[in-house]
Write a protein that holds these residues in place. Structure first.
Motif, PDB file in Angstrom:
ATOM      1  N   PRO A 219       0.810  -1.221   0.000  1.00  0.00           N
ATOM      2  CA  PRO A 219       0.000   0.000   0.000  1.00  0.00           C
ATOM      3  C   PRO A 219       0.843   1.272   0.000  1.00  0.00           C
ATOM      4  CG  PRO A 219      -0.861  -1.584   1.586  1.00  0.00           C
ATOM      5  CD  PRO A 219       0.471  -2.099   1.135  1.00  0.00           C
ATOM      6  N   VAL A 220       1.965   1.241   0.736  1.00  0.00           N
ATOM      7  CA  VAL A 220       2.864   2.400   0.744  1.00  0.00           C
ATOM      8  C   VAL A 220       3.382   2.672  -0.666  1.00  0.00           C
ATOM      9  CG1 VAL A 220       5.068   3.287   1.596  1.00  0.00           C
ATOM     10  CG2 VAL A 220       3.538   2.059   3.140  1.00  0.00           C
ATOM     11  N   GLY A 221       3.810   1.614  -1.347  1.00  0.00           N
ATOM     12  CA  GLY A 221       4.318   1.776  -2.704  1.00  0.00           C
ATOM     13  C   GLY A 221       3.258   2.296  -3.655  1.00  0.00           C
ATOM     14  N   LEU A 222       2.036   1.760  -3.570  1.00  0.00           N
ATOM     15  CA  LEU A 222       0.969   2.194  -4.471  1.00  0.00           C
ATOM     16  C   LEU A 222       0.594   3.649  -4.230  1.00  0.00           C
ATOM     17  CD1 LEU A 222      -1.278  -1.001  -4.308  1.00  0.00           C
ATOM     18  CD2 LEU A 222      -0.080  -0.149  -6.335  1.00  0.00           C
ATOM     19  N   LEU A 223       0.441   4.028  -2.963  1.00  0.00           N
ATOM     20  CA  LEU A 223       0.084   5.414  -2.648  1.00  0.00           C
ATOM     21  C   LEU A 223       1.188   6.383  -3.053  1.00  0.00           C
ATOM     22  CD1 LEU A 223      -1.525   4.846   0.873  1.00  0.00           C
ATOM     23  CD2 LEU A 223      -2.723   5.508  -1.215  1.00  0.00           C
ATOM     24  N   LEU A 224       2.419   6.028  -2.726  1.00  0.00           N
ATOM     25  CA  LEU A 224       3.544   6.899  -3.055  1.00  0.00           C
ATOM     26  C   LEU A 224       3.715   7.026  -4.557  1.00  0.00           C
ATOM     27  CD1 LEU A 224       5.836   8.565  -1.817  1.00  0.00           C
ATOM     28  CD2 LEU A 224       7.264   6.514  -1.863  1.00  0.00           C
ATOM     29  N   PHE A 225       3.578   5.922  -5.279  1.00  0.00           N
ATOM     30  CA  PHE A 225       3.737   5.938  -6.731  1.00  0.00           C
ATOM     31  C   PHE A 225       2.655   6.803  -7.383  1.00  0.00           C
ATOM     32  CE2 PHE A 225       2.965   4.073 -10.963  1.00  0.00           C
ATOM     33  CZ  PHE A 225       4.247   4.140 -11.501  1.00  0.00           C
ATOM     34  N   GLY A 226       1.400   6.552  -7.016  1.00  0.00           N
ATOM     35  CA  GLY A 226       0.304   7.285  -7.641  1.00  0.00           C
ATOM     36  C   GLY A 226       0.358   8.770  -7.374  1.00  0.00           C
ATOM     37  N   TRP A 227       0.566   9.157  -6.134  1.00  0.00           N
ATOM     38  CA  TRP A 227       0.553  10.588  -5.810  1.00  0.00           C
ATOM     39  C   TRP A 227       1.843  11.285  -6.214  1.00  0.00           C
ATOM     40  CZ3 TRP A 227      -3.848  12.783  -5.258  1.00  0.00           C
ATOM     41  CH2 TRP A 227      -4.940  12.042  -4.795  1.00  0.00           C
ATOM     42  N   ALA A 228       2.946  10.556  -6.330  1.00  0.00           N
ATOM     43  CA  ALA A 228       4.177  11.154  -6.875  1.00  0.00           C
ATOM     44  C   ALA A 228       3.982  11.530  -8.335  1.00  0.00           C
ATOM     45  CB  ALA A 228       5.339  10.186  -6.716  1.00  0.00           C
ATOM     46  N   LEU A 229       3.340  10.642  -9.104  1.00  0.00           N
ATOM     47  CA  LEU A 229       3.046  10.971 -10.496  1.00  0.00           C
ATOM     48  C   LEU A 229       2.042  12.119 -10.587  1.00  0.00           C
ATOM     49  CD1 LEU A 229       2.764   7.432 -12.165  1.00  0.00           C
ATOM     50  CD2 LEU A 229       4.736   8.965 -12.101  1.00  0.00           C
ATOM     51  N   HIS A 230       1.040  12.084  -9.734  1.00  0.00           N
ATOM     52  CA  HIS A 230       0.009  13.122  -9.743  1.00  0.00           C
ATOM     53  C   HIS A 230       0.611  14.502  -9.463  1.00  0.00           C
ATOM     54  CE1 HIS A 230      -4.027  14.813  -9.156  1.00  0.00           C
ATOM     55  NE2 HIS A 230      -3.504  15.479  -8.127  1.00  0.00           N
ATOM     56  N   ALA A 231       1.516  14.557  -8.470  1.00  0.00           N
ATOM     57  CA  ALA A 231       2.115  15.839  -8.077  1.00  0.00           C
ATOM     58  C   ALA A 231       3.403  16.134  -8.835  1.00  0.00           C
ATOM     59  CB  ALA A 231       2.387  15.829  -6.575  1.00  0.00           C
ATOM     60  N   GLN A 232       3.796  15.223  -9.740  1.00  0.00           N
ATOM     61  CA  GLN A 232       5.023  15.384 -10.521  1.00  0.00           C
ATOM     62  C   GLN A 232       6.242  15.588  -9.614  1.00  0.00           C
ATOM     63  OE1 GLN A 232       4.152  18.584 -13.326  1.00  0.00           O
ATOM     64  NE2 GLN A 232       3.333  17.106 -14.794  1.00  0.00           N
ATOM     65  N   LEU A 233       6.348  14.733  -8.602  1.00  0.00           N
ATOM     66  CA  LEU A 233       7.482  14.808  -7.691  1.00  0.00           C
ATOM     67  C   LEU A 233       8.750  14.310  -8.373  1.00  0.00           C
ATOM     68  CD1 LEU A 233       5.849  13.531  -4.358  1.00  0.00           C
ATOM     69  CD2 LEU A 233       6.062  15.881  -5.215  1.00  0.00           C
ATOM     70  N   HIS A 234       9.865  14.475  -7.691  1.00  0.00           N
ATOM     71  CA  HIS A 234      11.175  14.113  -8.249  1.00  0.00           C
ATOM     72  C   HIS A 234      11.217  12.632  -8.638  1.00  0.00           C
ATOM     73  CE1 HIS A 234      15.557  13.500  -8.424  1.00  0.00           C
ATOM     74  NE2 HIS A 234      15.619  14.820  -8.659  1.00  0.00           N
ATOM     75  N   LEU A 235      12.016  12.328  -9.650  1.00  0.00           N
ATOM     76  CA  LEU A 235      12.155  10.951 -10.129  1.00  0.00           C
ATOM     77  C   LEU A 235      12.560   9.995  -9.012  1.00  0.00           C
ATOM     78  CD1 LEU A 235      12.291   8.874 -12.453  1.00  0.00           C
ATOM     79  CD2 LEU A 235      14.644   9.636 -12.870  1.00  0.00           C
ATOM     80  N   ALA A 236      13.375  10.476  -8.074  1.00  0.00           N
ATOM     81  CA  ALA A 236      13.832   9.621  -6.984  1.00  0.00           C
ATOM     82  C   ALA A 236      12.653   9.110  -6.156  1.00  0.00           C
ATOM     83  CB  ALA A 236      14.812  10.373  -6.089  1.00  0.00           C
ATOM     84  N   VAL A 237      11.631   9.920  -5.967  1.00  0.00           N
ATOM     85  CA  VAL A 237      10.455   9.507  -5.200  1.00  0.00           C
ATOM     86  C   VAL A 237       9.720   8.383  -5.937  1.00  0.00           C
ATOM     87  CG1 VAL A 237       8.292  10.263  -4.158  1.00  0.00           C
ATOM     88  CG2 VAL A 237      10.252  11.819  -4.230  1.00  0.00           C
ATOM     89  N   VAL A 238       9.587   8.538  -7.237  1.00  0.00           N
ATOM     90  CA  VAL A 238       8.924   7.512  -8.048  1.00  0.00           C
ATOM     91  C   VAL A 238       9.692   6.196  -7.965  1.00  0.00           C
ATOM     92  CG1 VAL A 238       8.154   6.884 -10.370  1.00  0.00           C
ATOM     93  CG2 VAL A 238       7.999   9.257  -9.597  1.00  0.00           C
ATOM     94  N   LEU A 239      11.012   6.275  -8.049  1.00  0.00           N
ATOM     95  CA  LEU A 239      11.821   5.058  -8.011  1.00  0.00           C
ATOM     96  C   LEU A 239      11.740   4.369  -6.641  1.00  0.00           C
ATOM     97  CD1 LEU A 239      14.994   6.170 -10.000  1.00  0.00           C
ATOM     98  CD2 LEU A 239      12.996   4.912 -10.816  1.00  0.00           C
ATOM     99  N   VAL A 240      11.723   5.151  -5.573  1.00  0.00           N
ATOM    100  CA  VAL A 240      11.547   4.557  -4.240  1.00  0.00           C
ATOM    101  C   VAL A 240      10.210   3.840  -4.158  1.00  0.00           C
ATOM    102  CG1 VAL A 240      11.209   5.085  -1.796  1.00  0.00           C
ATOM    103  CG2 VAL A 240      13.080   6.167  -3.056  1.00  0.00           C
ATOM    104  N   ALA A 241       9.179   4.458  -4.743  1.00  0.00           N
ATOM    105  CA  ALA A 241       7.855   3.830  -4.753  1.00  0.00           C
ATOM    106  C   ALA A 241       7.883   2.504  -5.505  1.00  0.00           C
ATOM    107  CB  ALA A 241       6.839   4.770  -5.384  1.00  0.00           C
TER     108      ALA A 241
END
Length: 333
Positions: A219-241
């Protein structure tokens, strides 16, 4: 052609899992499945990196030429070097050579009593609605489907700002997810074997650590991945997700596969085939709806929905384990 590819993949997957169930005893089957599933889980993550490089350098047709050569080599090696492992057939062959040795094997009579019979493929679907199997099968299937949803959606966002990745770098970006898959599968495999000893009163106990690992990370990965893309966060955040997605997906599988294969050793291949059928079907549907789902709900909303369903299914599976352990404990007291 894609249907033929899927048929070939699942044939290898199910046969390989049946070999694992034939060769490895229940005490180490979790670790064995953890190692075996690496090829299935890491392959789809490493493949885009190879395919992206080949497509960028030689064109998209080069990926299919590579696959044809690779599969031909691997298939030839399997035909030459992989022996028959079906326990009934192996004992029959051994009996013709050394009957006394067969008689000295403690479970030989049980294995020899069950003749291998070809059952209609659709008969395997009964495992999907049996109360003892369904919660674990569905939890495993949804977890796998969720990571494939991420793999499907990411190439839509990756080439666009702020990421602006080219075709080759999109493939490379999947490596982090692959590392998560690798670590999760190996760790959960060993944990499943430990759980089998700790909760030996009920075979469902094998799944305890796998469920805990998955519910703590997926769930942490799914939430972090989805909202990182939504907010256009840094690539590093997406990769951690994606690391959490990989770990959460691979960590649930060794426990589930070792459990379903140990409940009925004679039908271990059928049971694992049913698990494979479930995640292939559910993953196919989830991948199909992922792009329109993200378009309708946004990446954050869509992956939040996936996380919520995952929590629900793993919660039901966990409740089933708790119920079985308490039931067996009361019966022994």
């Amino acid at each position: 052609m894609r249907a033929l590819q899927g048929f070939a993949q699942c044939s290898f997957l199910t046969t390989g899992q049946a070999v694992v169930a034939d060769v490895f005893p229940p005490a180490v089957r979790g670790s064995a499945f953890g190692i075996f599933m690496l090829s299935v889980l890491v392959g789809p993550v490493v493949a885009p990196m190879i395919g992206g490089a080949l497509s960028a350098a030689l064109g998209w047709r080069a990926t299919f030429v590579f696959l044809a050569i690779f599969c031909g080599v691997v298939g030839s090696l399997l035909l030459i070097f992989l022996p028959e492992t079906h326990q009934h057939l192996v004992l029959k062959r051994l009996e013709r050579k050394d009957a006394a040795r067969v008689q000295s094997i403690s479970e030989a009579s049980l294995v020899m009593a069950v003749e291998p019979v070809f059952h209609p493929p659709w008969g395997l679907l009964r495992y999907l609605y049996l109360p003892a199997f369904a919660p674990f099968v569905l939890s495993n299937a949804w977890s796998t489907a969720s990571v494939f949803a991420g793999i499907t959606v990411w190439p839509i966002y990756a080439p666009e700002p702020p990421y602006s990745l080219n075709q080759a770098m999109v493939g490379v970006s999947y490596v982090v997810c692959g590392v998560g898959l690798l670590i999760g599968s190996l760790a959960a495999g060993r944990a499943a074997d430990k759980a089998a000893v700790m909760f030996e009163q009920a075979p469902e106990g094998r799944t305890v650590f796998s469920l805990l690992f998955s519910v703590a990370t997926m769930p942490v990965g799914l939430l972090l991945f989805g909202w990182a893309l939504h907010a256009q966060l840094h690539l590093a955040v997406v990769l951690v997700a994606t690391f959490f997605l990989g770990f959460g997906t691979s960590s649930i599988q060794p426990g589930v596969y070792s459990y379903v294969s140990c409940v009925d050793q004679a039908k271990a291949g059928s049971a694992t085939a049913a698990v494979n059928a479930a995640w292939c079907i559910i993953a196919g549907v989830v991948v199909l709806v992922s792009v329109p789902g993200v378009a309708s709900l946004g990446a954050g909303g869509y992956f939040t929905l996936l996380a919520g369903v995952h929590l629900l299914l793993v919660g039901v599976a966990g409740a089933a384990v708790f119920h079985k352990l308490r039931q067996r404990r009361n019966s022994h007291s």
